[in-house]
Design an enzyme around this catalytic site. Structure first.
Site, mmCIF file in Angstrom:
data_model
loop_
_atom_site.group_PDB
_atom_site.id
_atom_site.type_symbol
_atom_site.label_atom_id
_atom_site.label_comp_id
_atom_site.label_asym_id
_atom_site.label_seq_id
_atom_site.Cartn_x
_atom_site.Cartn_y
_atom_site.Cartn_z
ATOM 1 N N LYS A 295 0.827 -1.205 0.000
ATOM 2 C CA LYS A 295 0.000 0.000 0.000
ATOM 3 C C LYS A 295 0.871 1.268 0.000
ATOM 4 C CE LYS A 295 -4.008 -2.006 -0.094
ATOM 5 N NZ LYS A 295 -3.621 -3.395 -0.300
HETATM 6 C C1 LIG Z 1 -10.106 -2.322 -1.534
HETATM 7 C C2 LIG Z 1 -9.498 -3.065 -0.390
HETATM 8 N N1 LIG Z 1 -10.214 -3.226 0.721
HETATM 9 C C3 LIG Z 1 -9.712 -3.864 1.796
HETATM 10 C C4 LIG Z 1 -8.446 -4.396 1.790
HETATM 11 C C5 LIG Z 1 -7.973 -5.203 2.961
HETATM 12 O O1 LIG Z 1 -6.804 -4.760 3.541
HETATM 13 P P1 LIG Z 1 -5.792 -5.786 4.274
HETATM 14 O O2 LIG Z 1 -5.096 -6.540 3.218
HETATM 15 O O3 LIG Z 1 -4.898 -4.868 5.041
HETATM 16 O O4 LIG Z 1 -6.614 -6.647 5.163
HETATM 17 C C6 LIG Z 1 -7.660 -4.243 0.652
HETATM 18 C C7 LIG Z 1 -6.294 -4.782 0.661
HETATM 19 O O5 LIG Z 1 -5.604 -5.197 -0.049
HETATM 20 C C8 LIG Z 1 -8.193 -3.572 -0.476
HETATM 21 O O6 LIG Z 1 -7.475 -3.436 -1.597
#
Ligand SMILES: Cc1ncc(COP(=O)(O)O)c(C=O)c1O
Length: 499
Positions: A295
């Site tokens: 990210k």
């Molecule tokens: C649009 C979106 N929502 C939620 C998430 C979830 O985040 P995490 O991977 O930190 O759980 C991601 C992660 O890649 C995402 O791209």
């Protein structure tokens, strides 16, 4: 290369095979540099050299030097880095860089050069220093000064009153939904094209996600289709700012107000993106972010929920920590979760926020470079809304209509064969087993179209120009070939249209 690692790779002339094996184990690298007492390179030995010596019957304490390559290819400190990188090949995997006195200053690895990764984090001295501080302070779990500092700084970054750290972006969404009381029998509207976590968080509350197709121009939830998806059970909308592109928040907020629905923004991919001059994540009742390693800002794993509501802020904190009363220790008011972030992660987050200007300047540089060098005859990117400012999480583009449906996968395969790590756009959620809807292609045509044709290019914050050049050169060439010949038959492509 880090100086400490470089030092660890250097062995004296008298070193044994066993010394070399210890270096391989400690550094995870498969090479040692044998130097004389003046520090001049005398030879280079690889793991393969050691293995061959052992197989030939030499004992572990025999010296390694007789098995080393005493005339390896080397780079010179007065050469341009790109020229040295150019010397790496299938046959030259390790390249020591020497000065005029043959003293080793660096080592370059073929593996580094070979793959242009999709998105690597920018972790530097500051991150290391803050994490080290956290470790030395003894506060390595979820208490410690960096947690509060990161929350305060992130709230100010987003322009919200509160920010609550959590262990990842998925639980940020789950915590947000739970704090709003969303549960069994409720429906939550989400875009059909997003990362699976948006839908999973809804299901994890025992509520049902209801999908809405996305907009052809900016790839986010189509506001014009939201109202027809609303039922008496609808409780909330989760707009997702996909690939760093802000949603049409004015229109979405108006719909939510008209139907008394909550808004949880999924801004996992859009740190710092703006709509009408305000940061995304700050419009809805709650905004959720991910700090996963790829990210824009990372803490390794990690997430954040932001809000302007003091009541929701308290609820988030209560639920994040086992439902434990904030004033009475080990008194649990509700069934909560352990969704806490560690002080170590927060330390990285603080350092990342402090280098925000550097990160975003670099992301802009990558975006501009791609924008001005890609041949857009057969490609298109998302179009930002006029009052919005996107951030380039992953530079993503679509193949235009006049090409075979399998062209995108052929393109990906070919980029991969040139060691350029590209990514397909997400599958539509209702195309996948847990959320499968038999008529998904008819109901969500734009999501399906984008999903089949989208490709994200390498977008690491510290991506150098030679890697951008390499990526675009292959991309432009391959696009030309694809649109001029129908090459689709040559590759087997996964069929995702299955239950
Ligand atoms: C649009 C979106 N929502 C939620 C998430 C979830 O985040 P995490 O991977 O930190 O759980 C991601 C992660 O890649 C995402 O791209």
């Amino acid at each position: 290369m880090n100086e400490k690692i470089l030092k660890a790779l250097i062995l004296p002339l008298a070193a044994s095979l066993s010394d070399a094996m210890q270096v391989f184990e400690e550094t995870g690298l498969r090479v040692v540099l044998i130097c004389n007492t003046e520090g001049n390179l005398a030879g280079l030995a690889t793991e393969g050299d050691v293995r061959r010596a052992l197989l030939a019957g030499y004992g572990l304490i025999s010296p390694i030097f007789p098995h080393a390559n005493i005339n390896p290819s080397v780079g010179r400190t007065n050469m341009a880095r790109e020229d040295i990188i150019g010397m790496l090949s299938d046959r030259v995997h390790f390249l020591p860089v020497l000065d005029d006195h043959n003293i080793v200053h660096d080592v370059l690895f073929y593996d580094n050069r070979a793959m242009i990764p999709i998105a690597t984090p920018l972790i530097g001295e500051k991150e290391l220093r803050y994490v080290t501080n956290a470790v030395l302070s003894g506060w390595i779990s979820s208490q410690g000064k960096y947690i509060g500092q990161f929350e305060e700084q992130f709230a100010s970054f987003c322009g919200t009153k509160y920010a609550v750290t959590v262990s990842n972006g998925t639980v940020a969404l789950h915590l947000a939904l739970t704090a709003l009381g969303i549960g069994p029998g409720d429906e939550v509207i989400i875009p059909a094209l997003t990362f699976i976590a948006t839908a999973n968080a809804v299901r994890q509350c025992h509520a049902e996600p209801v999908f809405v197709d996305v907009n052809r121009d900016n790839w986010n939830i189509e506001h014009g289709l939201i109202e027809e998806a609303i039922t008496p059970r609808t409780k909330a909308i989760i707009p997702v700012h996909l690939y760093g592109q802000p949603c049409d928040m004015d229109r979405i907020m108006t719909i939510a107000a008209r139907h008394h629905l909550f808004i949880i923004e999924d801004a996992a991919e859009a740190h710092g993106a703006k709509y009408g001059g305000k940061c995304v994540g700050s419009f809805g009742d709650l905004g959720c972010f991910s700090f996963y390693g790829n990210k824009i800002i990372t803490t390794g794993e990690g997430g954040m929920v932001v809000t302007n509501s003091p009541v929701l802020n308290e609820k988030l904190r209560l639920l994040r920590d086992h439902g434990m009363s904030r004033t009475r220790r080990y008194w649990h008011e509700v069934v909560g979760f352990n969704y806490r972030m560690t002080n170590l992660q927060a330390a990285i987050g603080v350092a990342q926020l402090e280098r925000w200007d550097q990160i975003i300047a670099s992301k802009d540089r990558i975006q501009q470079w791609y924008d001005s060098h890609i041949d857009y005859n057969h490609l298109e990117t998302a179009r930002s809304l006029p009052n919005s400012q996107a951030v380039c999480w992953l530079y993503t583009l679509m193949l235009k209509d006049d090409v075979d449906d399998k062209a995108r996968d052929i393109l990906l395969e070919n980029m991969k064969s040139f060691n350029i790590d590209c990514r397909p756009v997400f599958y539509p959620i209702p195309a996948m087993p847990p959320y499968y809807l038999s008529n998904f292609e008819k109901k969500y045509p734009v999501s399906c179209w984008l999903s089949k044709r989208g490709i994200s290019l390498p977008s690491s914050v510290d991506m150098v120009e030679s890697d951008l050049k390499r990526t675009v050169t292959y991309l432009n060439d391959l696009i030309n070939v694809l649109y001029n010949n129908n090459a689709a038959e040559s590759l087997e492509v996964a069929n995702w249209d299955v239950k």
